[in-house]
Write a protein that holds these residues in place. Structure first.
Motif, PDB file in Angstrom:
ATOM      1  N   PHE A 297      -4.334  -2.140  -3.463  1.00 61.99           N
ATOM      2  CA  PHE A 297      -3.711  -1.131  -3.381  1.00 61.99           C
ATOM      3  C   PHE A 297      -4.031  -0.972  -1.783  1.00 61.99           C
ATOM      4  CE2 PHE A 297      -2.180   0.848  -7.495  1.00 61.99           C
ATOM      5  CZ  PHE A 297      -0.927   1.144  -6.197  1.00 61.99           C
TER       6      PHE A 297
ATOM      7  N   LEU B 217       3.945  -0.448  -8.989  1.00 60.59           N
ATOM      8  CA  LEU B 217       4.209  -1.265  -8.468  1.00 60.59           C
ATOM      9  C   LEU B 217       5.304  -2.324  -9.025  1.00 60.59           C
ATOM     10  CD1 LEU B 217       0.112  -3.615  -7.787  1.00 60.59           C
ATOM     11  CD2 LEU B 217       1.654  -1.711  -5.638  1.00 60.59           C
ATOM     12  N   GLU B 218       5.975  -3.539  -7.965  1.00 62.45           N
ATOM     13  CA  GLU B 218       6.830  -4.117  -8.326  1.00 62.45           C
ATOM     14  C   GLU B 218       7.048  -5.604  -7.623  1.00 62.45           C
ATOM     15  OE1 GLU B 218      10.964  -2.199  -6.458  1.00 62.45           O
ATOM     16  OE2 GLU B 218      10.140  -3.011  -4.621  1.00 62.45           O
ATOM     17  N   GLN B 219       7.166  -6.706  -8.423  1.00 66.34           N
ATOM     18  CA  GLN B 219       7.090  -8.054  -7.350  1.00 66.34           C
ATOM     19  C   GLN B 219       8.846  -8.269  -7.582  1.00 66.34           C
ATOM     20  OE1 GLN B 219       5.666 -10.077 -10.870  1.00 66.34           O
ATOM     21  NE2 GLN B 219       4.113 -10.981  -9.806  1.00 66.34           N
TER      22      GLN B 219
ATOM     23  N   VAL C 173       4.207  -8.403  -3.770  1.00 69.42           N
ATOM     24  CA  VAL C 173       3.369  -8.422  -4.511  1.00 69.42           C
ATOM     25  C   VAL C 173       3.692  -6.583  -3.830  1.00 69.42           C
ATOM     26  CG1 VAL C 173       1.745  -6.677  -5.810  1.00 69.42           C
ATOM     27  CG2 VAL C 173       1.964  -9.174  -6.739  1.00 69.42           C
ATOM     28  N   ARG C 174       4.575  -5.166  -4.249  1.00 71.77           N
ATOM     29  CA  ARG C 174       4.950  -4.583  -3.382  1.00 71.77           C
ATOM     30  C   ARG C 174       4.456  -3.217  -3.563  1.00 71.77           C
ATOM     31  NH1 ARG C 174      10.818  -6.138  -1.263  1.00 71.77           N
ATOM     32  NH2 ARG C 174      11.778  -5.572  -3.070  1.00 71.77           N
ATOM     33  N   MET C 175       4.729  -2.428  -3.232  1.00 68.81           N
ATOM     34  CA  MET C 175       4.594  -0.711  -4.099  1.00 68.81           C
ATOM     35  C   MET C 175       6.226  -0.356  -3.689  1.00 68.81           C
ATOM     36  SD  MET C 175       1.150   1.385  -1.577  1.00 68.81           S
ATOM     37  CE  MET C 175       1.091   0.657  -0.265  1.00 68.81           C
ATOM     38  N   THR C 176       6.587   0.550  -4.486  1.00 71.75           N
ATOM     39  CA  THR C 176       7.736   0.924  -5.571  1.00 71.75           C
ATOM     40  C   THR C 176       7.398   2.807  -4.908  1.00 71.75           C
ATOM     41  OG1 THR C 176       6.439   2.452  -6.698  1.00 71.75           O
ATOM     42  CG2 THR C 176       7.663   0.873  -7.962  1.00 71.75           C
TER      43      THR C 176
ATOM     44  N   VAL D  58      -2.317  -6.090 -11.498  1.00 76.46           N
ATOM     45  CA  VAL D  58      -0.556  -5.769 -11.321  1.00 76.46           C
ATOM     46  C   VAL D  58       0.527  -6.035 -12.148  1.00 76.46           C
ATOM     47  CG1 VAL D  58       0.706  -7.073  -9.733  1.00 76.46           C
ATOM     48  CG2 VAL D  58      -1.049  -7.016  -8.865  1.00 76.46           C
TER      49      VAL D  58
ATOM     50  N   GLY E 281       4.382   4.282  -5.935  1.00 79.58           N
ATOM     51  CA  GLY E 281       3.003   3.968  -5.717  1.00 79.58           C
ATOM     52  C   GLY E 281       2.743   3.974  -4.079  1.00 79.58           C
TER      53      GLY E 281
ATOM     54  N   GLY F  46       4.410  -6.478   1.037  1.00 74.98           N
ATOM     55  CA  GLY F  46       4.534  -6.935   0.285  1.00 74.98           C
ATOM     56  C   GLY F  46       3.325  -8.117   0.868  1.00 74.98           C
TER      57      GLY F  46
ATOM     58  N   LEU G  18      -3.027  -4.557  -0.071  1.00 71.67           N
ATOM     59  CA  LEU G  18      -1.585  -4.580   0.379  1.00 71.67           C
ATOM     60  C   LEU G  18      -1.014  -5.126   1.585  1.00 71.67           C
ATOM     61  CD1 LEU G  18       0.009  -3.311  -3.174  1.00 71.67           C
ATOM     62  CD2 LEU G  18       0.305  -5.204  -2.755  1.00 71.67           C
TER      63      LEU G  18
END
Length: 167
Positions: free
Chosen positions: A41, A78-80, A92-95, A69, A98, A48, A44
């Motif tokens: 976290f 997280l999601e890609q 890679v980024r936060m939802t 991850v 997140g 992303g 990031l």
């Protein structure tokens, strides 16, 4: 025992914050994460970050980042997504969940900094922050001191007196 050096002291201080943050978040009802997962976290970018860049920033292998991850993806934090700058890379980024947890963690860190200020003094915390935000420049390459010479039979430095009671 010799005095602890700065890298050891930095590691101890970091661990104090990590332990306090993870325990506080768990106590607040958040799902437990590992130290490596929490570090993702902090590395990031808002839009992303590719896993390879996360690994570089965190000073760990890509495999370590991928494990962290994927665990966070499974938790819904997280999601890609495709990287618009590279067809071969994924970001890679936060939802939204997140981001909520990250905001709560940052607020908890602020509280922890206040606890530290109560324990060691506000001036000491401000001095730490000041010292750590001054640019240090590129890491230097310095000559290592020569190895310490020891007597192969006794294990002592040449000319050193025997320890008390040794005989």
């Amino acid at each position: 025992m010799s005095a602890r050096n700065l890298p050891q002291l930095f590691a101890d201080a970091r661990r104090w914050f990590e332990d306090a943050l993870l325990a506080s978040m768990r106590e607040a009802g958040e799902r437990p994460v590992t130290v490596a997962q929490a570090a993702v976290f902090g590395a990031l970018d808002p839009a992303g970050t590719p896993a390879s860049e996360l690994a570089r920033r965190m000073g760990v292998t890509r495999q370590t980042v991928h494990q962290a991850v994927h665990g966070l993806i499974a938790m819904g934090l997280l999601e890609q997504a495709p990287d618009p700058a590279s067809a071969r890379s994924r970001l890679v980024r936060m939802t939204a969940e997140g981001e909520r947890v990250h905001r709560r963690a940052r607020a908890t860190i602020t509280v922890l900094e206040g606890v530290l200020a109560e324990r060691i003094g506000t001036a000491a915390v401000e001095a730490l922050r000041d010292a750590l935000t001054v640019p240090w420049g590129e890491p230097p390459l310095v000559p290592a001191p020569p190895p310490e010479r020891r007597d192969p039979e006794t294990g002592r430095r040449p000319g050193a007196r025997p320890a008390r009671g040794a005989g």
